[in-house]
Design an enzyme around this catalytic site. Structure first.
Site, PDB file in Angstrom:
ATOM      1  N   GLY A  47       0.762   4.508   5.516  1.00  0.00           N
ATOM      2  CA  GLY A  47       0.245   3.302   4.863  1.00  0.00           C
ATOM      3  C   GLY A  47      -0.721   2.633   5.836  1.00  0.00           C
ATOM      4  O   GLY A  47      -0.388   2.458   7.018  1.00  0.00           O
ATOM      5  N   GLN A 194       5.196   9.627  -2.217  1.00  0.00           N
ATOM      6  CA  GLN A 194       5.370   8.248  -1.723  1.00  0.00           C
ATOM      7  C   GLN A 194       5.793   7.314  -2.856  1.00  0.00           C
ATOM      8  O   GLN A 194       6.382   6.269  -2.605  1.00  0.00           O
ATOM      9  CB  GLN A 194       4.072   7.719  -1.094  1.00  0.00           C
ATOM     10  CG  GLN A 194       3.684   8.379   0.200  1.00  0.00           C
ATOM     11  CD  GLN A 194       2.701   9.501  -0.033  1.00  0.00           C
ATOM     12  OE1 GLN A 194       2.711  10.149  -1.079  1.00  0.00           O
ATOM     13  NE2 GLN A 194       1.852   9.767   0.932  1.00  0.00           N
ATOM     14  N   ASP A 235      -6.883   2.434   1.659  1.00  0.00           N
ATOM     15  CA  ASP A 235      -6.959   2.868   3.062  1.00  0.00           C
ATOM     16  C   ASP A 235      -8.274   2.469   3.700  1.00  0.00           C
ATOM     17  O   ASP A 235      -8.389   2.356   4.912  1.00  0.00           O
ATOM     18  CB  ASP A 235      -6.764   4.378   3.153  1.00  0.00           C
ATOM     19  CG  ASP A 235      -5.327   4.717   2.844  1.00  0.00           C
ATOM     20  OD1 ASP A 235      -4.997   4.798   1.641  1.00  0.00           O
ATOM     21  OD2 ASP A 235      -4.532   4.819   3.782  1.00  0.00           O
ATOM     22  N   ASN A 245      -8.242   5.556  -1.462  1.00  0.00           N
ATOM     23  CA  ASN A 245      -6.784   5.386  -1.511  1.00  0.00           C
ATOM     24  C   ASN A 245      -6.151   6.744  -1.794  1.00  0.00           C
ATOM     25  O   ASN A 245      -6.847   7.753  -1.963  1.00  0.00           O
ATOM     26  CB  ASN A 245      -6.414   4.341  -2.582  1.00  0.00           C
ATOM     27  CG  ASN A 245      -4.964   3.922  -2.484  1.00  0.00           C
ATOM     28  OD1 ASN A 245      -4.472   3.624  -1.395  1.00  0.00           O
ATOM     29  ND2 ASN A 245      -4.256   3.901  -3.597  1.00  0.00           N
TER      30      ASN A 245
HETATM   31  O1  MRU Z   1      -0.784   9.078   3.150  1.00  0.00           O
HETATM   32  P1  MRU Z   1      -0.260   7.672   3.134  1.00  0.00           P
HETATM   33  O2  MRU Z   1       1.136   7.557   2.647  1.00  0.00           O
HETATM   34  O3  MRU Z   1      -0.484   6.973   4.468  1.00  0.00           O
HETATM   35  O4  MRU Z   1      -1.198   6.922   2.089  1.00  0.00           O
HETATM   36  C1  MRU Z   1      -0.976   5.574   1.837  1.00  0.00           C
HETATM   37  C2  MRU Z   1      -1.844   5.023   0.792  1.00  0.00           C
HETATM   38  O5  MRU Z   1      -2.724   5.660   0.272  1.00  0.00           O
HETATM   39  C3  MRU Z   1      -1.633   3.570   0.459  1.00  0.00           C
HETATM   40  O6  MRU Z   1      -1.868   3.325  -0.894  1.00  0.00           O
HETATM   41  C4  MRU Z   1      -2.608   2.736   1.304  1.00  0.00           C
HETATM   42  O7  MRU Z   1      -2.467   3.038   2.652  1.00  0.00           O
HETATM   43  C5  MRU Z   1      -2.436   1.287   1.096  1.00  0.00           C
HETATM   44  S1  MRU Z   1      -0.975   0.729   1.853  1.00  0.00           S
HETATM   45  C6  MRU Z   1      -0.830  -0.919   1.825  1.00  0.00           C
END
Ligand code: MRU
Length: 344
Positions: A47, A194, A235, A245
């Site tokens: 995240g 997730q 992201d 994202n």
């Molecule tokens: O691969 P991840 O689990 O790190 O991806 C996370 C995401 O895409 C979230 O939607 C993003 O980081 C926003 S978190 C507040």
């Protein structure tokens, strides 16, 4: 109690091991920045905002680990640690933001003791501010949601993706706390789930009404009137309003457009990259085994070629609004995002 994902305790970093969820709520403790780098790489912590603060904590650990007695020596140790932490994941811009902030504090200090004290203090402050920012974002965003809304979210942009409270899920929490009755539809979010492992877990943990759907049911739920608003995290967001994202966000946004459902993004200002253009953004490609199996179970033939991008880009024309701690940006984004930064 809302989950606290990362914490600085007794000169070490304590974080929830998200690879163990939803079956076990287990905390890991790190005293070496290389362990933090591994944790980011292997999704123990994930995240965008959580990675940003983890990077900052990683550098704070590095400052304590180094036995440098001269400022220059300590700065070059930190530069090397920064490189290792930076290279763990390329898409979320919060990581660079967290690392740069700590390096700036380190370079401004005069003695090695001062560097060590100031970087630890700054990293701890960044963690506390993350929660405050999310709460402000939640309050701003809650105005966009109504009583009895059913809100779809993709991936996990919750307490577990931040230090606490969450971005997209923070808005949902604040909406509920303002007295409105809301339901959530969480997509499973293949390949590493997730949505089912983390979003469903944390909303259930907090007593928020949530239904889980397979990613393939997004169109069905929209076409059948089962969802009336969407909110996701990000992201990286460019000055033009291009949103990066979790993979699959783009599909959700396209389908939302088709069904005339508002599509909102919630992210702190630390997620904005005001310099890059779409062609500069590196989309992380992850290992094939995330796709060729589910957990330990193999679901694809040996030797199959796999394409496994971790993120995608949603163009600004599919986004109804971007919620930040400074307010809500509405299209045209180039102007409204600039205004949010000027309000800072
Ligand atoms: O691969 P991840 O689990 O790190 O991806 C996370 C995401 O895409 C979230 O939607 C993003 O980081 C926003 S978190 C507040």
């Amino acid at each position: 109690m809302v989950l606290r994902t990362i914490e600085w305790k007794d000169n070490s970093v304590v974080m929830i091991d998200q690879t163990k969820l939803p079956n076990t709520l287990e905390y890991v403790t790190y005293t070496d920045y290389n362990q933090v780098a591994d944790a980011i790489r292997n999704l123990v912590v994930r995240g965008a905002p959580a990675i940003g603060v983890s990077g900052a904590f990683g550098l704070a650990l590095a400052a304590l680990q180094s036995d440098a007695t001269e400022k220059n020596e300590l700065i070059s140790y930190l530069e090397n640690a920064k490189k290792i932490l930076f290279e763990t994941r390329p898409t979320a811009v919060n990581l660079a933001w967290g690392l740069d902030k700590i390096m700036q504090v380190a370079s401004q200090a005069i003695t090695v003791d001062e560097i060590r004290t100031n970087v630890v203090k700054t990293a701890k402050k960044m963690a506390e501010e993350d929660i405050q920012i999310n709460m402000a974002m939640g309050k701003n965003g809650s105005e966009l949601f109504d009583d009895n809304d059913t809100i779809m979210t993709h991936c996990n942009a919750g307490a577990l993706a931040t230090v606490g409270y969450g971005t997209a899920l923070g808005v949902i929490r604040a909406t509920k706390d303002s007295g409105k009755n809301v339901k959530v539809i969480a997509t499973e979010t293949r390949p590493v789930q997730q949505g089912s492992r983390l979003t469903a877990f944390e909303l259930k943990h907090d007593g928020i009404n949530v239904s889980l759907i397979p990613d393939t049911a997004v169109g069905y739920t929209m076409a059948n009137g089962l969802v009336n608003k969407i909110i996701v995290g990000a992201d990286r967001i460019l000055r033009t309003g291009h949103v990066y994202n979790k993979i699959g966000t783009y599909q959700v946004a396209i389908m939302a457009k088709q069904h005339d459902i508002p599509f909102y993004v919630a992210a702190p200002l630390s997620t904005f990259d005001m310099k890059s253009n779409p062609e500069d953004v590196i989309i992380e490609q992850r290992k094939a085994s995330e796709v060729t199996g589910i957990g330990d179970k193999k679901t694809a033939p040996d030797g199959i070629d796999v394409i496994n991008p971790a993120f995608d880009m949603t163009p600004p024309e599919l986004v109804s609004g971007i919620i930040t701690e400074n307010g809500i940006a509405k299209p045209p984004f180039e102007e409204s995002i600039k205004e949010l930064f000027e309000a800072n």
